[in-house]
Design a protein around this motif. Structure first.
Motif, short mmCIF file in Angstrom:
data_model
loop_
_atom_site.label_atom_id
_atom_site.label_comp_id
_atom_site.label_asym_id
_atom_site.label_seq_id
_atom_site.Cartn_x
_atom_site.Cartn_y
_atom_site.Cartn_z
N LEU A 40 77.79 65.83 60.17
CA LEU A 40 77.18 65.77 58.84
C LEU A 40 78.16 66.17 57.75
O LEU A 40 78.00 65.75 56.59
N THR A 41 79.15 66.96 58.08
CA THR A 41 80.21 67.24 57.11
C THR A 41 81.04 65.98 56.87
O THR A 41 81.49 65.71 55.76
N ARG A 42 81.18 65.20 57.92
CA ARG A 42 81.93 63.95 57.82
C ARG A 42 81.10 62.85 57.17
O ARG A 42 81.59 62.09 56.33
N MET A 43 79.82 62.73 57.56
CA MET A 43 78.93 61.69 57.04
C MET A 43 77.54 62.30 56.96
O MET A 43 76.87 62.47 57.98
N ASN A 44 77.09 62.62 55.77
CA ASN A 44 75.88 63.41 55.59
C ASN A 44 74.62 62.54 55.66
O ASN A 44 74.02 62.18 54.65
N GLY A 45 74.25 62.21 56.89
CA GLY A 45 73.06 61.40 57.13
C GLY A 45 73.36 59.92 57.11
O GLY A 45 74.21 59.47 56.34
N PHE A 46 72.68 59.17 57.97
CA PHE A 46 72.91 57.73 58.02
C PHE A 46 71.77 57.04 58.75
O PHE A 46 70.94 57.70 59.40
N THR A 47 71.72 55.72 58.63
CA THR A 47 70.82 54.90 59.43
C THR A 47 71.65 53.93 60.26
O THR A 47 72.77 53.57 59.87
N ALA A 48 71.10 53.53 61.40
CA ALA A 48 71.78 52.58 62.27
C ALA A 48 70.76 51.59 62.83
O ALA A 48 69.55 51.85 62.81
N PHE A 49 71.26 50.47 63.33
CA PHE A 49 70.41 49.44 63.93
C PHE A 49 69.33 48.97 62.96
O PHE A 49 68.14 48.93 63.29
N ASN A 50 69.77 48.65 61.72
CA ASN A 50 68.84 48.17 60.70
C ASN A 50 67.74 49.19 60.42
O ASN A 50 66.58 48.84 60.22
#
Length: 379
Positions: A40-50
């Protein structure tokens, strides 16, 4: 791509971030929670697979559930009565299955209907590899794409929940699924998980744990519906399908002070929360007994039903709102409410419940049969 670790492969196809950059500290130097801190420090939240998979962001600014708030017991875990204890959730799939960490040692999938925990592995790479082995199913990719093509994208705060639960034989057909706030989806299923968690396969389940108002001898049930109703402005309406009414100042004042209001063909019911609340519409041939034990607030009013169809909503007359068929005529409506003592300080969370009983009777002005003695949390 094949030389990348599974988590990097997952991130390569993700849509991110959901939150602002943050220096996160979850209090661990090793284990899955340390890996989550790094992620989360690198990428603070995300969505995957549409958006079939969602990983929560940390910090106040962002889209969708916030990591810390999501894991507070009062958000949804308290409805599971201990079955979600020790589980730190960092994401979820399209249907609200939680991805979580137990005791900083194991990553699991938490089933919201049964509270069962399925082990995945010892770290986030194991979790990512598990998703990548079957994205259409484990990542809900295929269904997320089909739903989006048909209905449009979900809001970041929404998940899909079945009208008939999957454990009760419900299907994954679009007709059996609705989009709701993710917190509400979890809170709805907590009591179900409590009921069925330790039952053997094939056991019969009785879902209605709240005691219904007692019926008088000879009373017949004319109609019955269990509903989830969006209580906009801390209220909802029980009304004839053809009635149309725009709330005015007097109406609003009555809902605030008495939690009951009425006009021709319409009854307004005040609620303790301004979000989706559980409501039972119960139409009988005779009045219920005057036993109010266990109920916090009880009110009564008259209702004329001209069309023979009842809508329970808040100024929503769309075809998506259920219609309940009843005999045409004049009714007395009694509203039983409970759970007011469970409402959170922000007025958004709690276990309030509303049981509306109608029976043939003369039209009367609204009045209170049993008042709730304490001020409600602000909504």
């Amino acid at each position: 791509m094949t030389n990348l670790r599974p988590l990097d492969q997952l991130l390569a196809g993700a849509r991110a971030p959901l939150g602002s950059h943050i220096q996160l500290d979850l209090g661990h130097d090793a284990g899955p929670l340390a890996e989550l801190t790094e992620l989360l420090t690198r990428m603070n939240g995300f969505t995957a697979f549409n958006a079939g998979v969602q990983v929560f962001h940390a910090g106040t600014a962002g889209l969708g559930p916030e990591l810390g708030r999501w894991n507070e017991p009062s958000t949804w875990k308290n409805t599971y009565a201990g079955l979600a204890d020790g589980l730190f959730c960092f994401g979820q799939d399209l249907f609200g299955c939680q991805f979580g960490v137990i005791n900083n040692r194991e990553v699991v999938v938490f089933d919201p209907e049964t509270a069962e925990r399925t082990p995945i592995g010892a770290g986030l790479d194991d979790w990512a590899a598990w998703l990548l082995e079957d994205p259409p199913v484990r990542g809900a990719h295929q269904f997320a794409t089909a739903w989006q093509d048909e209905h449009g994208a979900l809001e970041h705060d929404q998940r899909l929940i079945p009208l008939q639960m999957f454990t009760m034989g419900g299907t994954y057909d679009f007709d059996n699924l609705v989009a709701k706030d993710a917190v509400i989806c979890m809170r709805i299923r907590g009591p179900l998980a409590q009921t069925i968690h330790d039952l053997p396969d094939g056991a019969q389940v009785h879902l209605m744990t709240d005691r219904a108002p007692a019926a008088k001898p000879g009373s017949k049930q004319l109609a019955y519906a269990e509903l989830d109703v969006f209580a906009d402005y801390n209220s909802f309406m029980v009304q004839d399908e053809t009635a149309r009414f725009e709330p005015d100042r007097a109406w609003t004042r009555a809902l605030i002070t008495d939690m009951i209001a009425a006009r021709e063909g319409v009854i307004g019911v005040g609620t303790a929360r301004r979000t989706t609340v559980p409501v039972i519409l119960d139409v009988r041939s005779e009045a219920p007994d005057d036993d109010f034990d266990g109920w916090d607030h009880v009110t009564e009013a008259g209702l004329h039903l001209e069309s023979g169809k009842v809508i329970v909503s808040m100024l929503d007359y769309s075809t998506a709102v259920p219609r309940t068929a009843v005999p045409v005529g004049d009714y007395t409506a009694r509203v039983y409410a409970k759970g007011f003592g469970t409402i959170s300080s922000d007025g958004m969370h709690g276990d309030d419940f509303y049981h509306v009983v109608l029976w043939p009777g003369s039209i009367q002005d609204p009045f209170i049969l049993k008042p709730y003695p304490e001020p409600l949390s602000p909504g």
